[in-house]
Design an enzyme around this catalytic site. Sequence first.
Site, PDB file in Angstrom:
ATOM      1  N   CYS A   1       0.126   3.093   3.602  1.00  0.00           N
ATOM      2  CA  CYS A   1       0.518   2.579   4.921  1.00  0.00           C
ATOM      3  C   CYS A   1       1.545   1.451   4.840  1.00  0.00           C
ATOM      4  O   CYS A   1       1.963   0.916   5.858  1.00  0.00           O
ATOM      5  CB  CYS A   1      -0.713   2.106   5.693  1.00  0.00           C
ATOM      6  SG  CYS A   1      -1.361   0.547   5.084  1.00  0.00           S
TER       7      CYS A   1
ATOM      8  N   CYS B   1      -5.480   0.007   6.043  1.00  0.00           N
ATOM      9  CA  CYS B   1      -5.870   1.420   6.124  1.00  0.00           C
ATOM     10  C   CYS B   1      -7.114   1.752   5.311  1.00  0.00           C
ATOM     11  O   CYS B   1      -7.591   2.881   5.336  1.00  0.00           O
ATOM     12  CB  CYS B   1      -4.704   2.324   5.718  1.00  0.00           C
ATOM     13  SG  CYS B   1      -4.393   2.356   3.942  1.00  0.00           S
TER      14      CYS B   1
ATOM     15  N   ASP C   1      21.728  -5.049 -18.527  1.00  0.00           N
ATOM     16  CA  ASP C   1      21.522  -6.178 -17.619  1.00  0.00           C
ATOM     17  C   ASP C   1      20.357  -7.027 -18.126  1.00  0.00           C
ATOM     18  O   ASP C   1      19.238  -6.537 -18.230  1.00  0.00           O
ATOM     19  CB  ASP C   1      21.201  -5.611 -16.232  1.00  0.00           C
ATOM     20  CG  ASP C   1      21.087  -6.689 -15.183  1.00  0.00           C
ATOM     21  OD1 ASP C   1      21.262  -7.874 -15.517  1.00  0.00           O
ATOM     22  OD2 ASP C   1      20.829  -6.339 -14.016  1.00  0.00           O
TER      23      ASP C   1
ATOM     24  N   CYS D   1       0.834  -1.194   0.000  1.00  0.00           N
ATOM     25  CA  CYS D   1       0.000   0.000   0.000  1.00  0.00           C
ATOM     26  C   CYS D   1       0.876   1.254   0.000  1.00  0.00           C
ATOM     27  O   CYS D   1       1.729   1.411   0.862  1.00  0.00           O
ATOM     28  CB  CYS D   1      -0.903  -0.022   1.226  1.00  0.00           C
ATOM     29  SG  CYS D   1      -1.881   1.460   1.368  1.00  0.00           S
TER      30      CYS D   1
END
Lengths: 442, 259
Positions: A225, A247, A352, A222
Amino acid sequence: MIRLFFVLLIGKIIIFFSRLFNFGNGGTWPGEIALFLYPDILREFIRKVDGEVVLVTGTNGKTTTAKMIKNITVSLSKSRGQNITIVHNESGANLINGLISAFIQKSSFIHNKYDYAVLEVDEAAIRPVLEQIKGLKTKFILVFLNLFRDQLDRYGEVDAIADKWVRAIVNLPKTSILILNADDPQVAFLGKNDLFDTVYFGLNSNIKSYSHLEDAIDSIYCPLCKAKLFYKKIFFSHLGLWFCEKCGNERPITQTNNYISSLLGTYNLYNVQAAAAVGKLLGASQSDIKLTLKEFIPVFGRQEELYVGQKKIKIFLAKNPAGLNAILYTVLEMRPKNILLVLNDRIPDGRDVSWIWDVDFEMIGKNVQIITSGDRAFDMALRLKYALKDNKNETKIIIEKNLERAVQRGLDMTEEKDTLYILPTYSAMLEVRKIVSGKEIL
Amino acid sequence: MRVSLTIGWLYPDLMSTYGDRGNVICLKKRCLWRDITVGILPINLDTSRKEILNSDLIIGGGAQDRQQTIVIKDLTANKATVLKKMFKRGIPGLFVCGSPQLLGHYYMTGDGTRLKGLSIFDFVTKHFGHNKPRCIGNTVGEMLNSKLETRNSKFKKTIVGFENHGGRTYLGKNVEPFAKVLVGYGNNGEDGFEGAVFQNVIACYYHGPFLAKNPHIADWLISKAMEIKYTKMIELEPLDDTLEWQAHDYILKKLNVRL
């Protein structure tokens, strides 16, 4: 004024010679030199745009979405009987130098006014671009498509890009409008501070979905939160109907969600919703938008079809795990017999190549003949070996480092009227186009 | 005798940045191709010490900064003691990408915060902020430790891969380096060493799918794990590693390494 004239003149000359001597289509160099001579030039150009400036960013889908928006804008002005100038970086040159080059190409010396600008912007370049336009009164529409892991050596971690976006948008004038993908938690988060009018787009819950996340995914935490997110539905990668148990943060309600795509793949459905959302803001009617999207022809290298005699080649640019996973799902639905995977490790591809281990090649199954090619043909073949070989079956992978021979071999194995699917990284896509059609970009 | 192996994979959700799961895929397949039963145990925030003890081999990958803080908190509070005990017993481990930073005495972040590590390895890692360039690129090393030799695969002293790290690691007296840097930056770009070896645990900055192009290291980890589990040497069946070595040799050639 005089300064702008000279910079334009030099830019135009560079484009002319670059085309004359076949150095490319002048996508970046004129802009690079103009930027050196006149550091504020992008700001000057954008100031001269009368209508909306639409900026499209995100990891995947920028070129396709920007082209859709451009087409909608063109048909809108036609329906109004207007003749307009749209600045558009069609070739996908999406760093500051590419944006400036697009303006130089559309400039005349007498009349320097543009009606609209539809520009795709590299996800890491959005911050420097927006810093340039601080204080302008232009009408901006910003489209944020998605955020996936991409070239770590160039962009850094996904969280770092999200952070740059949050810092970038504060430079926009208050009248700007954000078009955000509601299904991508970190993109939706940009609308949380209520700084701007926001339109959310996303997919309908009746679209084919999955119940589990792929292994290699990003932002399942999230943004508010930091708790782990849950999904009612997953459309692909980490995009879906998400919510936070801790949350209460959840996927916002969408305003645009039911437009149909003429291109294959769930990922293109998102591009279509984003383009339609912009079209509505510009004043296009729903039927006009639908018609334009229906007639959309793929941009170079993105589901582009080329013909060699009776055989078809279909190219799907694939440059990061989320993109390649989405493309594999799409291609496998076509029941392909032959797939050519081309992996390069140059600067535009990312040096890469570890990312191929985040792709779920395991889904390919037994009945497809795979050819690998490109700088890292061995790395790609090795990834496929670990995905497909089991105790009973030895999967035969053809390795042909030379791309020209690889394309030829793929075509030889493809039956008349059948399709060879080519999945290349960026620089490999340009090479494939050069081999098959003689042209790299446009 | 039917043999089996359990691979403990540290925080698959939190520590898998860029193809890091490749190492787990590689070990798993190399066991399956030999008819060794293999289980993957994801070690998450809620995995108990008792469950962790079932692992015969421990694998860790890289984490983004935000996740790294969560990981180090959980490791120190709930998992450090048991992991240390296992490693002392000889259980092998491989830590790539950012994970070695967690295993030293401390990791100093760019803003000067000192995160306490597990002190499994006698080294410290420092990040000098974003003004000091990251160590990025293809890299080749030459292994220094003869105990890492395997008999069942074609053995080479070279290791190849890609590094991408902002932190710089400095080894103490009580730890051996994993390899000598032939091309690339290694631990800190200064002393010419790459990674570290303690007991049977390897830490290195090579990230992502390190084992695929280095099958000798993959097999060394598997045979060590078997040796500890069954308290005897078990000869591993040789595999056809032609493709693995082709990919390995391609990097050597690309970087002009001749041995």
